[in-house]
Design a protein around this motif. Structure first.
Motif, PDB file in Angstrom:
ATOM      1  N   ASP A  62      43.169  47.285  31.675  1.00 54.17           N
ATOM      2  CA  ASP A  62      43.629  46.859  32.997  1.00 54.17           C
ATOM      3  C   ASP A  62      42.415  46.389  33.799  1.00 54.17           C
ATOM      4  N   TRP A  63      42.189  45.075  33.788  1.00 52.76           N
ATOM      5  CA  TRP A  63      41.006  44.534  34.459  1.00 52.76           C
ATOM      6  C   TRP A  63      41.153  44.497  35.971  1.00 52.76           C
ATOM      7  N   ASN A  64      42.336  44.830  36.492  1.00 51.79           N
ATOM      8  CA  ASN A  64      42.464  44.969  37.943  1.00 51.79           C
ATOM      9  C   ASN A  64      41.550  46.071  38.472  1.00 51.79           C
ATOM     10  N   VAL A  65      41.235  47.031  37.606  1.00 54.21           N
ATOM     11  CA  VAL A  65      40.293  48.084  37.985  1.00 54.21           C
ATOM     12  C   VAL A  65      38.923  47.468  38.286  1.00 54.21           C
ATOM     13  N   ALA A  66      38.477  46.550  37.416  1.00 58.04           N
ATOM     14  CA  ALA A  66      37.192  45.883  37.633  1.00 58.04           C
ATOM     15  C   ALA A  66      37.217  45.056  38.914  1.00 58.04           C
ATOM     16  N   LEU A  67      38.324  44.359  39.128  1.00 57.83           N
ATOM     17  CA  LEU A  67      38.441  43.520  40.326  1.00 57.83           C
ATOM     18  C   LEU A  67      38.366  44.365  41.588  1.00 57.83           C
ATOM     19  N   GLN A  68      39.085  45.488  41.612  1.00 59.37           N
ATOM     20  CA  GLN A  68      39.078  46.333  42.807  1.00 59.37           C
ATOM     21  C   GLN A  68      37.695  46.938  43.043  1.00 59.37           C
ATOM     22  N   GLN A  69      37.058  47.396  41.956  1.00 62.14           N
ATOM     23  CA  GLN A  69      35.706  47.955  42.094  1.00 62.14           C
ATOM     24  C   GLN A  69      34.727  46.908  42.612  1.00 62.14           C
ATOM     25  N   GLY A  70      34.826  45.695  42.059  1.00 59.10           N
ATOM     26  CA  GLY A  70      33.924  44.636  42.487  1.00 59.10           C
ATOM     27  C   GLY A  70      34.129  44.259  43.940  1.00 59.10           C
ATOM     28  N   ARG A  71      35.385  44.140  44.347  1.00 64.71           N
ATOM     29  CA  ARG A  71      35.671  43.810  45.746  1.00 64.71           C
ATOM     30  C   ARG A  71      35.137  44.878  46.684  1.00 64.71           C
TER      31      ARG A  71
END
Length: 451
Positions: free
Chosen positions: A66-75
């Motif tokens: 689930d790459w949404n985890v990476a997106l949220q962390q990056g944001r």
């Protein structure tokens, strides 16, 4: 009548309950240690977000990460340090981009962009570029997750192997979430280091898209005499990069495919994972993060990988070398251009903390080593045959210069000059053999018996 449970279901449920206790803090493990293992701050908000994401990973039924985890962390990482774009910054950079486009028209034969360049905050840059980061990282993340599961299964006592087999997908989901958090932290940090969409060299934005990060442009220019000159110089570089990828339609797919192919060839050091599985102490989960971020799981590259990396580095050097040359030509009238070019070279050579973190996480350096040779070659070509013939070399990968041209740029210049003067193009060995065959000049075939 109730259905019989599938083999391993009970064991899987037992492990799932153990992990739920672990994530809820009921297993005697300090959640702040787990946050440290994921590279997150140990404040309550970060810990709560981490627990929520890992619990979500437990519930995931999908096969992928689930790459949404990476997106949220990056944001979140980017937003913590970002400032909004002011009206003054917007007006200044829009003017700089307008001037840059006019100057670049004089230096290249490539047409201008069809879309207006964008001004991005750090978190907007993370959102726009994350699809490419995850595409590059996914093969390595999958390999690590699979190798970790294999190592745990092999090292586990016999009575626990059924438990692990019954919850394999859940373990992979949690391992993938941990990797995605690491990537998100890296990209979030990188958003404070880049000044534009093409600053890294690889095509992070869609073809024909140019972008500047006003906050980072301002920080780049701190200590220099003229903010306006810095803005124009960086705008020229960004527009040159974006125009090149719009002109050479094949280039983006070629580069991204080369990077993902390299990543798929990555093999994980299972010995290191086995040691971790043997010695892992649940009270010190930062051991896993240390192995992810120090590069110890990625063994030395194979010969095939080194060859692939050399080809990739040559392509990246050709892109950045071309950008250097056309930027120098377009900014000749800018008084501080030479000094800013040297700043960019030093900055590129050193890289930043986030680039180093990405290299150890995925095993891929983002900065080409042969950049100076590539820039010298493009300059020699420009001097010999002009910008139009130089830029025409990007029309197809088969006519683009290669590593041998970086070694001997004058041989390339002689071929191009010969062609420009009306001579027949020189053929390589394969083309020459094909030409001879078509003319009937190839080696004679033995006569058939009885012919």
């Amino acid at each position: 009548m109730a259905e019989n449970p599938e083999p391993g279901d009970e064991n899987g449920d037992e492990l799932r309950d153990m992990l739920r206790q672990f994530l809820s803090g009921e297993a005697g493990i300090d959640p702040s240690q787990l946050a440290g293992a994921a590279g997150l701050p140990s404040d309550p908000a970060s810990i709560a977000a981490l627990m929520s994401q890992l619990q979500s990973a437990m519930r995931s039924s999908g096969d992928g990460i689930d790459w949404n985890v990476a997106l949220q962390q990056g944001r979140d990482r980017a937003a913590a340090t970002q400032t909004s774009v002011t009206d003054a910054q917007r007006a200044s950079l829009e003017q700089a981009l307008h001037i840059a486009a006019l100057w670049l028209d004089e230096a290249v034969s490539i047409t201008e962009l069809s879309e207006q360049p964008r001004l991005m905050t750090r978190s907007e840059w993370v959102t726009a570029t994350m699809p490419v980061w995850t595409q590059m990282a996914e093969p390595v993340a999958t390999s690590i997750s699979d190798a970790l599961m294999g190592a745990l299964s092999e090292q586990a006592p016999e009575e626990m192997r059924g438990m692990l087999a019954g919850a394999g997908q859940m373990m992979r989901s949690i391992g993938g979430a941990m990797f995605a958090m690491q990537l998100g932290q890296v990209v979030g940090q990188l958003s404070s280091e880049v000044v534009s969409g093409g600053d890294i060299g690889i095509p992070l934005l869609p073809d024909g898209t140019a972008a500047l990060l006003p906050q980072n442009v301002a920080e780049f220019g701190e200590g220099l005499e003229s903010d306006d000159q810095v803005a124009i110089y960086l705008a020229v570089r960004e527009l040159a990069h974006a125009r090149l990828f719009r002109h050479a339609r094949w280039l983006r797919l070629h580069l991204i495919s080369s990077i993902t192919e390299f990543s798929r060839g990555m093999r994980i050091d299972t010995g290191g994972l086995e040691n971790l599985a043997e010695q892992f102490d649940p009270e010190h989960p930062e051991q896993l993060r240390e192995m992810l971020t120090n590069g110890s799981l990625i063994p030395p590259k194979t010969d095939a990988q080194l060859a692939a990396l050399a080809r990739l580095e040559t392509m990246l050097a050709l892109v950045e070398g071309w950008v250097d040359v056309v930027t120098a030509a377009a900014t000749e009238r800018l008084p501080g251009a030479i000094g800013m070019a040297e700043m960019v070279r030093r900055r590129r050579a050193a890289g930043g903390p986030a680039e180093s973190a990405f290299a150890t996480l995925v095993g891929l350096e983002l900065r080409p080593r042969r950049l100076r040779e590539a820039a010298a070659m493009w300059q020699a070509v420009t001097d010999a045959v002009g910008a139009e013939a130089r830029d025409a070399l990007w029309a197809h990968p088969d006519i683009l210069p290669g590593s041998e041209d970086l070694d001997d740029p004058m041989a390339l210049v002689r071929r191009l000059t010969h062609t420009a003067e009306g001579g027949e193009p020189e053929l390589d060995d394969v083309d020459q053999a094909l030409e001879d065959l078509l003319r009937g000049d190839g080696p004679e075939r033995p006569t058939e018996p009885g012919a």
